[in-house]
Design an enzyme around this catalytic site. Structure first.
Site, PDB file in Angstrom:
ATOM      1  N   HIS A  67       0.815  -1.211   0.000  1.00 40.70           N
ATOM      2  CA  HIS A  67       0.000   0.000   0.000  1.00 40.70           C
ATOM      3  C   HIS A  67       0.854   1.268   0.000  1.00 40.70           C
ATOM      4  CE1 HIS A  67      -3.623  -2.317   1.945  1.00 40.70           C
ATOM      5  NE2 HIS A  67      -3.434  -2.625   0.686  1.00 40.70           N
TER       6      HIS A  67
ATOM      7  N   HIS B 281      -7.804  -0.134   2.683  1.00 41.99           N
ATOM      8  CA  HIS B 281      -7.023  -0.580   1.527  1.00 41.99           C
ATOM      9  C   HIS B 281      -7.085   0.536   0.482  1.00 41.99           C
ATOM     10  CE1 HIS B 281      -6.209  -4.908   2.609  1.00 41.99           C
ATOM     11  NE2 HIS B 281      -6.934  -4.450   3.608  1.00 41.99           N
TER      12      HIS B 281
HETATM   13  C1  FAD Z   1       0.240  -7.431  -4.621  1.00 43.17           C
HETATM   14  C2  FAD Z   1      -0.676  -6.295  -4.304  1.00 43.17           C
HETATM   15  C3  FAD Z   1      -1.802  -6.508  -3.531  1.00 43.17           C
HETATM   16  C4  FAD Z   1      -2.664  -5.458  -3.219  1.00 43.17           C
HETATM   17  N1  FAD Z   1      -3.843  -5.712  -2.604  1.00 43.17           N
HETATM   18  C5  FAD Z   1      -4.772  -4.729  -2.513  1.00 43.17           C
HETATM   19  C6  FAD Z   1      -6.082  -5.011  -2.061  1.00 43.17           C
HETATM   20  O1  FAD Z   1      -6.441  -6.159  -1.794  1.00 43.17           O
HETATM   21  N2  FAD Z   1      -6.979  -3.981  -1.965  1.00 43.17           N
HETATM   22  C7  FAD Z   1      -6.616  -2.707  -2.276  1.00 43.17           C
HETATM   23  O2  FAD Z   1      -7.449  -1.821  -2.135  1.00 43.17           O
HETATM   24  N3  FAD Z   1      -5.386  -2.410  -2.700  1.00 43.17           N
HETATM   25  C8  FAD Z   1      -4.469  -3.401  -2.859  1.00 43.17           C
HETATM   26  N4  FAD Z   1      -3.246  -3.111  -3.371  1.00 43.17           N
HETATM   27  C9  FAD Z   1      -2.928  -1.708  -3.680  1.00 43.17           C
HETATM   28  C10 FAD Z   1      -3.635  -1.180  -4.917  1.00 43.17           C
HETATM   29  O3  FAD Z   1      -3.653  -2.134  -5.938  1.00 43.17           O
HETATM   30  C11 FAD Z   1      -2.919   0.081  -5.389  1.00 43.17           C
HETATM   31  O4  FAD Z   1      -2.815   0.976  -4.323  1.00 43.17           O
HETATM   32  C12 FAD Z   1      -3.665   0.770  -6.538  1.00 43.17           C
HETATM   33  O5  FAD Z   1      -3.717  -0.078  -7.662  1.00 43.17           O
HETATM   34  C13 FAD Z   1      -2.978   2.061  -6.892  1.00 43.17           C
HETATM   35  O6  FAD Z   1      -3.563   2.613  -8.041  1.00 43.17           O
HETATM   36  P1  FAD Z   1      -2.755   3.628  -8.909  1.00 43.17           P
HETATM   37  O7  FAD Z   1      -3.625   4.038 -10.011  1.00 43.17           O
HETATM   38  O8  FAD Z   1      -2.184   4.655  -8.010  1.00 43.17           O
HETATM   39  O9  FAD Z   1      -1.479   2.814  -9.432  1.00 43.17           O
HETATM   40  P2  FAD Z   1      -1.401   1.449 -10.256  1.00 43.17           P
HETATM   41  O10 FAD Z   1      -2.688   0.729 -10.226  1.00 43.17           O
HETATM   42  O11 FAD Z   1      -0.195   0.741  -9.755  1.00 43.17           O
HETATM   43  O12 FAD Z   1      -1.156   1.911 -11.740  1.00 43.17           O
HETATM   44  C14 FAD Z   1       0.010   2.569 -12.166  1.00 43.17           C
HETATM   45  C15 FAD Z   1       0.262   2.154 -13.596  1.00 43.17           C
HETATM   46  O13 FAD Z   1       1.194   3.040 -14.181  1.00 43.17           O
HETATM   47  C16 FAD Z   1       2.084   2.305 -14.970  1.00 43.17           C
HETATM   48  N5  FAD Z   1       3.315   3.091 -15.101  1.00 43.17           N
HETATM   49  C17 FAD Z   1       4.173   3.478 -14.124  1.00 43.17           C
HETATM   50  N6  FAD Z   1       5.177   4.204 -14.637  1.00 43.17           N
HETATM   51  C18 FAD Z   1       4.951   4.301 -15.970  1.00 43.17           C
HETATM   52  C19 FAD Z   1       5.646   4.919 -17.043  1.00 43.17           C
HETATM   53  N7  FAD Z   1       6.790   5.598 -16.853  1.00 43.17           N
HETATM   54  N8  FAD Z   1       5.124   4.806 -18.292  1.00 43.17           N
HETATM   55  C20 FAD Z   1       3.978   4.119 -18.504  1.00 43.17           C
HETATM   56  N9  FAD Z   1       3.292   3.497 -17.525  1.00 43.17           N
HETATM   57  C21 FAD Z   1       3.774   3.595 -16.274  1.00 43.17           C
HETATM   58  C22 FAD Z   1       2.260   1.008 -14.209  1.00 43.17           C
HETATM   59  O14 FAD Z   1       2.739  -0.029 -15.039  1.00 43.17           O
HETATM   60  C23 FAD Z   1       0.856   0.750 -13.706  1.00 43.17           C
HETATM   61  O15 FAD Z   1       0.103  -0.011 -14.607  1.00 43.17           O
HETATM   62  C24 FAD Z   1      -2.355  -4.147  -3.661  1.00 43.17           C
HETATM   63  C25 FAD Z   1      -1.225  -3.923  -4.429  1.00 43.17           C
HETATM   64  C26 FAD Z   1      -0.392  -4.985  -4.769  1.00 43.17           C
HETATM   65  C27 FAD Z   1       0.816  -4.715  -5.622  1.00 43.17           C
END
Ligand code: FAD
Ligand code: NAG
Ligand code: NAG
Ligand code: NAG
Ligand code: NAG
Ligand code: NAG
Length: 673
Positions: A559, A602
């Site tokens: 997280h 979460h």
């Molecule tokens: C193993 C695991 C288990 C988890 N379990 C839970 C859960 O059960 N419940 C929950 O609520 N949360 C959970 N989380 C946390 C949750 O998934 C994340 O906090 C959430 O997805 C964050 O969303 P975001 O949009 O900030 O980033 P992300 O969903 O991580 O998306 C960021 C995206 O940007 C892309 N990216 C990054 N840099 C670049 C670049 N330079 N160029 C192009 N693309 C790029 C990445 O590849 C990724 O696809 C978990 C996370 C993990 C890893």
């Protein structure tokens, strides 16, 4: 013992070694060029979104509801079609998983952590849908007192009104469609919920698994017997107490619901293009205005009409800003990246949740025992594979340590030690640490929101036998880390230093949480299912023994947050209340990196809410008459990039609907080949 996800990682690595790279060859290049995903690109888009993760796809979907707005999403990872089966079955997150595979995982690791026996942690997640395609599916909302605390940190900023808890909860409602559990599952799990606190028509499916072991039904009564009350309305603004939580599950076919299936797959939008396997290397500026985004090994560029929106997540977003010349000057100078805008807070304030666990033996059925028994016909069924560990509880300070007032004073007295642990000497970053620290001490540890999360995990085995694990996870870390770049090569990994356990209170809280976890196994009715304590074992009793165990055992709850915090600029803030990066004309960060405080929840539910609210704010800005009339400075735009169709005619919309109904079956058919 490892966390479920650590085991997933090992399983996936074994697969790679066994099957070889061929097994993971890309297979999406044959996609139809009329599709939204991997089409021939235009030279320019109104909005270029960096990162097609959880938040990035919500933005892409909402902004293209206006058929005159063009959007390009650039995602570093693949489409996920090659692992669609693993993504779709919720339970396979435990038993198969896609982490560790370089096509779907950045394979980022932290630097060795000096306060934690120099251990390193893996931080995964690289795929269309981001971590929402690979994670544990928990949908848990924060408490409104936490949203209020966030708002109090930004109260002096223009636009702070957009982040009241009323609006934030409405935005989380907007993102989801809640389906209650079946009567049988509700009875088995002793599940309580309040449908009035949930969304009823949003894209994301939120529900409960189709299978629960009987042990789950003992959870809430056991927690209530150790003094943690049952919460019958956990999504309504008070997330404290014990409950069986919701998951991102589509109950019509027991599949994972995530940002791609919820926000992208149901639509065909000619005005939305998504390019996968395309890592953004930097944003290109003319002065302080983003004019183009550069991506891929061969450094192609695409022009930005209105804005670049960075949705790379808590690692990718600050790393992208720094590679583009936006960040702490000392970091950029050392890495050899020319400074566009000096912004000391980029990558700072980094926070994470840490978990450890007690493992008990049991003779009762668990998800792990069903899974391990190939002769059990249930073990491969869609219903069984919808299982997610959903029994959780959030223990408040009073449930954890009793005397809240002295705990609070103790924390406040350690502010100087906390400041000394911050990995920055910049006065604005230190001021931000102090502001976040004092809000947490004065408003949050005194509230009913969680200091520790307790989770019941029934997916593991030990020496071939089924187990009951009770995990405890620190929710409100006073240790803040940072991440930075140490080279000008955008394909080098960023340096991740979460600074785990640098503040002494964090280990104490985790330890007290684990003591609660142990007591759960010894309390009625749960104790009737427990045969023995396998780990750490009854001989771990003194605080020194607990500390030693925790330092060797803890893992991240995955997280990470706060690395592009929404805070005043003189408190190390990166974005303002309009999510605009300080000092730049037309760049926002919209993802889980902008929360200034770590949630006792979460991450998905609040990140969906953030992205929904941000989409509304952007739409409102561009549809207001005249590009300069919005309360926030509008990006300086040439007449050609002006919102030419602020009032889209109905005709293109209906054409797009007809096209969408024609192509939908094609797109769906393609996904599950
Ligand atoms: C193993 C695991 C288990 C988890 N379990 C839970 C859960 O059960 N419940 C929950 O609520 N949360 C959970 N989380 C946390 C949750 O998934 C994340 O906090 C959430 O997805 C964050 O969303 P975001 O949009 O900030 O980033 P992300 O969903 O991580 O998306 C960021 C995206 O940007 C892309 N990216 C990054 N840099 C670049 C670049 N330079 N160029 C192009 N693309 C790029 C990445 O590849 C990724 O696809 C978990 C996370 C993990 C890893
Ligand atoms: C699950 O059902 C949804 C409709 O609710 C559908 O769009 C999706 O394709 C289905 N998933 C699978 C894997 O069948
Ligand atoms: C950057 O930091 C990482 C982690 O500490 C290290 O392995 C790597 O060698 C460093 N790279 C440079 C160019 O200094
Ligand atoms: C469970 O705990 C209760 C209360 O301490 C005790 O009376 C009971 O015997 C225990 N049951 C088992 C199976 O250990
Ligand atoms: C507890 O006992 C186990 C098993 O005998 C042993 O491995 C462990 O080191 C002991 N721990 C302590 C703190 O004595
Ligand atoms: C943002 O706040 C302003 C007033 O402060 C309000 O007019 C506007 O409707 C809000 N936008 C959203 C999307 O809530």
């Amino acid at each position: 013992m490892h966390s479920p996800f650590a085991r997933v990682l090992l399983t996936s690595l074994t697969c790679i070694l066994t099957l070889g790279p061929q097994a993971f060859a890309f297979n999406h290049h044959r996609l139809d060029s009329r599709a939204m995903i991997n089409p021939t690109l235009q030279d320019s888009y109104d909005f270029v979104i960096v990162g097609g993760g959880l938040a990035g796809l919500v933005l892409a979907s909402r902004l293209t509801e206006d058929s005159s707005t063009t959007v390009l999403v650039l995602e570093a990872g693949g489409t996920g079609e090659d692992v669609a089966n693993t993504i779709n079955h919720p339970g396979l997150a435990y038993y198969a998983g896609i982490l560790g595979n370089p096509e779907h995982d950045w394979q980022w690791t932290s630097v060795p952590q000096p306060n934690a026996k120099n251990r390193v942690m893996n931080w995964p997640g690289r795929l269309l849908g981001g971590s929402s395609s690979a994670n544990g599916l928990y949908i848990v909302r924060p408490s409104s007192v936490e949203v209020d605390a966030w708002q109090s940190l930004i109260s002096g900023l223009d636009g702070a009104d957009n982040w009241t808890s009323e609006k934030f909860f409405a935005a989380m409602d907007k993102s989801e469609t809640f389906t209650p559990p079946s009567a049988e599952i509700q009875a088995t799990g002793n599940i309580q919920y309040a449908a009035r606190s949930r969304g009823s028509s949003g894209p994301l499916h939120v529900s409960y698994p189709g299978y629960l072991p009987e042990i789950v039904g003992k959870w809430t009564n056991t927690l209530s017997n150790i003094g943690i009350p049952v919460n019958s309305d956990p999504a309504g603004g008070n997330a404290g107490g014990a409950y069986v939580t919701t998951s991102a599950i589509n109950p019509t076919n027991w599949t994972r619901s995530y940002s791609k299936t919820a926000y992208i797959d149901p639509y065909y939008r000619p005005n939305l293009h998504i390019l996968t396997d395309s890592q953004v290397t930097r944003v290109i500026f003319s002065g302080t205005k983003a004019t183009a985004v550069e991506y891929g090994q061969d450094r192609k560029t695409v022009n930005v009409g209105k804005e670049a929106i960075i949705c790379g997540g808590p690692v990718g977003s600050p790393a992208t800003l720094m590679r583009s010349g936006v960040g702490p000057k000392d970091v950029l100078d050392a890495a050899g990246v020319p400074v566009v805008v000096e912004l000391p807070g980029v990558g700072q304030h980094l926070q994470d949740h840490l978990a450890s666990q007690i493992i008990f033996g049991t003779n009762d059925e668990t998800a792990g025992s069903v899974h391990a028994n190939a002769d059990d016909p249930r073990s491969t069924s869609d219903v069984f594979l919808s299982y997610v560990n959903s029994a959780i509880a959030y223990a408040s300070s009073s449930e954890l340590v009793g005397d809240v007032e002295s705990y609070k004073n103790d924390i406040l007295s350690q502010l100087d030690a906390g400041l000394a642990s911050v990995p920055s000497t910049d006065s604005t970053v230190l001021a931000g640490y102090k502001a976040v620290y004092e809000v947490a001490a004065n408003k949050l540890i005194t509230s009913s929101s969680g200091q520790v999360e307790l989770l019941l995990a029934l997916t593991g085995t030990s020496a071939g036998s089924q187990t009951i694990s009770v995990q405890a996870a620190l929710q409100r870390p006073f240790s803040h880390g940072r991440l930075y770049i140490n080279s000008s090569n955008p394909f080098d990994p960023p340096v991740i230093d979460p600074n785990y356990l640098a503040h002494p209170s964090d280990l104490v809280v985790l330890r007290e949480g684990l003591k609660l976890a142990r007591s759960i196994g010894m309390t009625e009715p749960m104790n009737a299912s427990v045969t023995t304590e396998i780990s750490p074992g009854a001989n771990v009793t003194t605080d020194e023994q607990w500390n030693e165990f925790i330092l060797n055992d803890f893992h991240t709850e995955y997280h990470p947050s706060c690395s592009c915090s929404m805070l005043p600029k003189d408190q190390g803030g990166v974005v303002d209340a309009h999510l605009k990066v300080y000092g730049l004309d037309n760049v926002r960060v919209i993802d889980s990196s902008v929360f200034p405080i770590e949630w006792a929840a979460h991450m998905m539910a609040p990140t969906y809410g953030l992205a929904e609210q941000a989409a509304d704010m952007i739409k409102a800005q561009y549809s207001s008459t005249g590009s300069g009339s919005s309360s926030s400075p509008s990006p300086s735009s040439s007449s050609s990039s002006r919102p030419s169709a602020a009032h889209p005619s109905a005709v293109p919309t209906s054409i797009s609907l007809i096209i969408s109904s024609l192509f939908l079956p094609l797109i769906l058919a393609h996904l599950f080949l």
